[in-house]
Design a protein around this motif. Structure first.
Motif, short mmCIF file in Angstrom:
data_model
loop_
_atom_site.label_atom_id
_atom_site.label_comp_id
_atom_site.label_asym_id
_atom_site.label_seq_id
_atom_site.Cartn_x
_atom_site.Cartn_y
_atom_site.Cartn_z
N LEU A 22 -5.51 35.84 28.34
CA LEU A 22 -5.80 36.76 29.17
C LEU A 22 -7.27 36.70 29.69
O LEU A 22 -7.31 36.86 30.86
CB LEU A 22 -5.39 38.11 28.88
N ASP A 23 -8.16 36.74 28.78
CA ASP A 23 -9.70 36.67 29.14
C ASP A 23 -9.81 35.57 29.87
O ASP A 23 -10.82 35.64 30.76
CB ASP A 23 -10.26 37.13 27.89
N VAL A 24 -9.48 34.46 29.63
CA VAL A 24 -9.76 33.28 30.28
C VAL A 24 -9.20 33.34 31.78
O VAL A 24 -9.78 33.07 32.81
CB VAL A 24 -9.23 31.96 29.59
N ARG A 25 -7.95 33.70 31.90
CA ARG A 25 -7.29 33.70 33.10
C ARG A 25 -7.71 34.66 34.18
O ARG A 25 -7.97 34.73 35.43
CB ARG A 25 -5.75 34.10 33.09
N ALA A 79 -16.67 29.90 25.77
CA ALA A 79 -17.01 30.62 24.85
C ALA A 79 -15.95 31.57 24.35
O ALA A 79 -15.62 31.81 23.16
CB ALA A 79 -18.37 31.41 25.04
N ILE A 80 -15.19 32.14 25.47
CA ILE A 80 -14.06 32.97 25.07
C ILE A 80 -12.71 32.12 24.21
O ILE A 80 -12.40 32.82 23.41
CB ILE A 80 -13.47 33.86 26.40
N GLU A 81 -12.76 31.08 24.83
CA GLU A 81 -11.43 30.25 24.12
C GLU A 81 -12.05 29.91 22.78
O GLU A 81 -11.50 30.08 21.75
CB GLU A 81 -11.43 28.98 24.88
N GLN A 82 -13.46 29.78 22.63
CA GLN A 82 -14.00 29.59 21.26
C GLN A 82 -13.75 30.83 20.17
O GLN A 82 -13.60 30.94 19.06
CB GLN A 82 -15.36 29.01 21.20
N HIS A 83 -14.04 31.88 20.98
CA HIS A 83 -14.14 33.21 20.38
C HIS A 83 -12.79 33.56 19.83
O HIS A 83 -12.52 34.21 18.62
CB HIS A 83 -14.34 34.25 21.44
N PHE A 84 -11.79 33.02 20.42
CA PHE A 84 -10.31 33.31 19.81
C PHE A 84 -9.61 32.13 19.12
O PHE A 84 -8.59 32.18 18.58
CB PHE A 84 -9.32 33.55 21.19
N MET A 85 -10.67 31.15 18.83
CA MET A 85 -10.20 29.96 18.13
C MET A 85 -9.81 30.52 16.67
O MET A 85 -8.60 29.72 15.92
CB MET A 85 -11.58 28.89 17.87
N ILE A 86 -10.13 31.53 16.14
CA ILE A 86 -9.73 31.79 14.52
C ILE A 86 -8.10 32.08 14.94
O ILE A 86 -7.37 31.66 13.64
CB ILE A 86 -10.41 33.03 14.24
#
Length: 134
Positions: free
Chosen positions: A1-4, A113-120
């Motif tokens: 969602l954050d990416v979109r 960065a947001i994609e990496q933030h949710f990588m976990i």
């Protein structure tokens, strides 16, 4: 969602909004490596989402964040391990890091960065998928 929603967010975010996000980040004392209290997780990501003016999205976040928190509690050891692994690799992204991209007006950097933030969560899902295949 954050990416979109990042395009809309970056197109409409104001200096006052950035200050408000900064306040949320400051209030959001990190409990452990990249673990935030649920209320702060909700505040940060919900603030970014409010730019869509979409009530359904806001309600979804209200359901989604407690579910994520529950999953992280149930599998705390695994998530702590993933966080440490990402931190050692220099790939752990905090809310403060995300705020830096917002302040710089760097949408592309923010999206990465947001994609990496949710990588976990991607790591966790991959691990669970491998467990079910065995």
């Amino acid at each position: 969602l954050d990416v979109r929603i990042s395009a809309l967010f970056f197109a409409t975010v104001t200096c006052e909004d950035i200050k408000e996000i900064g306040t949320i980040v400051q209030v959001g004392r990190v409990l452990d490596i990249n673990a935030y209290p649920l209320v702060v997780q909700c505040m940060f990501h919900s603030y970014v989402s409010h730019f869509t003016l979409n009530k359904i999205l806001a309600e979804f976040r209200g359901i989604f964040h407690p579910m994520i928190n529950y999953i992280k509690d149930m599998f705390r050891g695994a998530f702590e391990s993933f966080d440490k692994q990402l931190e050692q690799q220099g790939r752990l992204i905090s809310h403060s890091d995300l705020l830096d991209y917002v302040k710089a007006g760097d949408r592309e950097g923010y999206v990465k960065a947001i994609e990496q933030h949710f990588m976990i969560y991607n790591i966790f899902l991959k691990m669970k998928k491998q467990e079910t295949v065995k």
